[in-house]
Design an enzyme around this catalytic site. Structure first.
Site, PDB file in Angstrom:
ATOM      1  N   THR A  77     -35.087  39.071  27.746  1.00  9.08           N
ATOM      2  CA  THR A  77     -34.575  37.709  27.830  1.00  9.08           C
ATOM      3  C   THR A  77     -34.013  37.391  29.203  1.00  9.08           C
ATOM      4  O   THR A  77     -34.135  36.264  29.692  1.00  9.08           O
ATOM      5  CB  THR A  77     -33.488  37.484  26.753  1.00  9.08           C
ATOM      6  OG1 THR A  77     -34.063  37.706  25.469  1.00  9.08           O
ATOM      7  CG2 THR A  77     -32.923  36.084  26.815  1.00  9.08           C
ATOM      8  N   SER A  92     -38.607  43.368  24.941  1.00  5.22           N
ATOM      9  CA  SER A  92     -38.452  44.778  24.583  1.00  5.22           C
ATOM     10  C   SER A  92     -39.008  45.145  23.213  1.00  5.22           C
ATOM     11  O   SER A  92     -39.215  46.325  22.930  1.00  5.22           O
ATOM     12  CB  SER A  92     -36.981  45.201  24.683  1.00  5.22           C
ATOM     13  OG  SER A  92     -36.185  44.565  23.703  1.00  5.22           O
ATOM     14  N   THR A 124     -32.631  42.986  24.749  1.00  9.20           N
ATOM     15  CA  THR A 124     -31.584  43.486  23.853  1.00  9.20           C
ATOM     16  C   THR A 124     -32.130  44.032  22.540  1.00  9.20           C
ATOM     17  O   THR A 124     -31.457  44.802  21.870  1.00  9.20           O
ATOM     18  CB  THR A 124     -30.564  42.386  23.541  1.00  9.20           C
ATOM     19  OG1 THR A 124     -31.228  41.277  22.919  1.00  9.20           O
ATOM     20  CG2 THR A 124     -29.861  41.916  24.798  1.00  9.20           C
ATOM     21  N   ASP A 125     -33.346  43.641  22.145  1.00  7.77           N
ATOM     22  CA  ASP A 125     -33.885  44.065  20.852  1.00  7.77           C
ATOM     23  C   ASP A 125     -33.902  45.580  20.698  1.00  7.77           C
ATOM     24  O   ASP A 125     -33.557  46.116  19.638  1.00  7.77           O
ATOM     25  CB  ASP A 125     -35.314  43.539  20.655  1.00  7.77           C
ATOM     26  CG  ASP A 125     -35.343  42.106  20.150  1.00  7.77           C
ATOM     27  OD1 ASP A 125     -34.292  41.434  20.188  1.00  7.77           O
ATOM     28  OD2 ASP A 125     -36.430  41.652  19.725  1.00  7.77           O
TER      29      ASP A 125
END
Length: 326
Positions: free
Chosen positions: A12, A51, A84-85
């Protein structure tokens, strides 16, 4: 002035919105262009995807790039921009194999680079400051996000959209008005070997338990060739009828089973019989301690690709439990 190697992988923080949704677009040089200049830096693009699209191969290549960067005498620390995933998974794998005292810090964003309230620039500035801090030498791999710096081990993404989405790991430091305050130094186990190419194809499945679920998926994973299985049990590490027998069959067939919990916080503590954690461990499951299912999966993928024995997996799980000095 410290010199920081900034490695970009996408996510992101590098994404821009479009008619088909947000996609990763910006490169490392673009991300770093807004830095204050308090520290020197060099940039390196490793990949440029969100990710959730990363593969084990990509994580292995990131680990190799970090090894090479910290071996450079002109580099004082490393920052990795990442989605962040799956940040908690990459960070933990890197921490498992990180030998250098130089800090490695992962960061990212919850809002895209073209958002009017983009959080990426501040997160990156703070991550660079953390990586440049001599007081964070020896702390391993860290996640710096929204003013807090957490140890990689035990950290999980706990909220999908909150500005500060991570928790669970040891709070190592925090920023107040741009000033870094150290609060704890993690005690870390000895580094494991860097993953080899066998890591790319490691199959470790996560099986979630719930009310009334059967062990059929666990049995299928084993029969279809899984190298290991992570059982995300209920509560402090429990499962329903038939799971103990399925665990026993898996372990006897050479497939390690790691018992974690689906609960976001707290360790696995085998307590209950009648198919609970006591029976699962008696059947051969390895308690995952404080690790969440996704991080236990990364550890199992690394160890089974080395390969490692059941006892070696147990030893790796019971060392470095997130205790701190400070």
């Amino acid at each position: 002035m410290a010199h920081i190697r900034i490695m970009a992988t996408g996510g992101t923080i590098a994404s821009r919105s479009g008619k088909d949704g947000a996609t990763s677009a910006e490169r490392a040089e673009e991300l770093a262009a807004g830095l204050s200049g308090r520290h020197g830096y060099s940039v390196q693009d490793l990949t440029n995807v969100n990710s959730f699209l990363l593969r084990l191969t990509d994580v292995r290549l990131i680990a190799e790039a970090v090894r090479d960067a910290v071996a450079d005498e002109g580099v004082d620390g490393v920052v990795i921009t990442h989605g962040t995933d799956t940040m908690e998974e990459t960070a933990f794998l890197l921490d498992l194999v990180h030998e250098s005292p130089k800090p490695v810090v992962l960061t990212g964003a919850q809002r895209t680079a073209d958002s009017p309230m983009a959080d990426g620039p501040v997160n990156l500035e703070e991550a660079v400051a953390a990586a440049a801090s001599s007081r964070l030498r020896g702390t391993g791999v860290l996640i710096s996000f929204a003013g807090q710096v957490l140890a990689a081990r035990g950290t999980r993404k706990l909220h999908t959209i909150a500005a500060s989405p991570f928790g669970g790991g040891v709070p190592v430091a925090h920023f107040t008005a741009g000033v870094l305050h150290i609060t704890a130094v993690p005690l870390r186990p000895a580094a494991l070997p860097l993953p080899g190419e066998d890591f790319d194809n490691a199959r470790v499945e996560i099986i979630y338990c719930g009310l009334g679920t059967t062990p059929d998926l666990l049995t299928h994973a084993v029969r279809s060739g899984a190298n290991a299985v992570v059982l995300a049990g209920t509560g402090i590490g429990n499962a329903g009828e038939g799971f103990a027998e399925a665990v026993q069959d898996a372990v006897r067939g050479g497939c390690p089973v790691i018992l974690c919990t689906r609960v976001p916080s707290g360790p696995v503590i085998p307590t209950y019989g009648a198919g609970g954690g006591v029976d699962l461990v008696r059947a051969g499951a390895i308690p995952g301690g404080d690790l969440g299912p996704s991080q236990a999966r990364m550890l199992a993928a690394l160890l089974t690709s080395l390969p490692a024995t059941q006892d070696e997996i147990l030893q790796a799980l019971t060392s470095g439990t997130g205790r701190t000095n400070g």
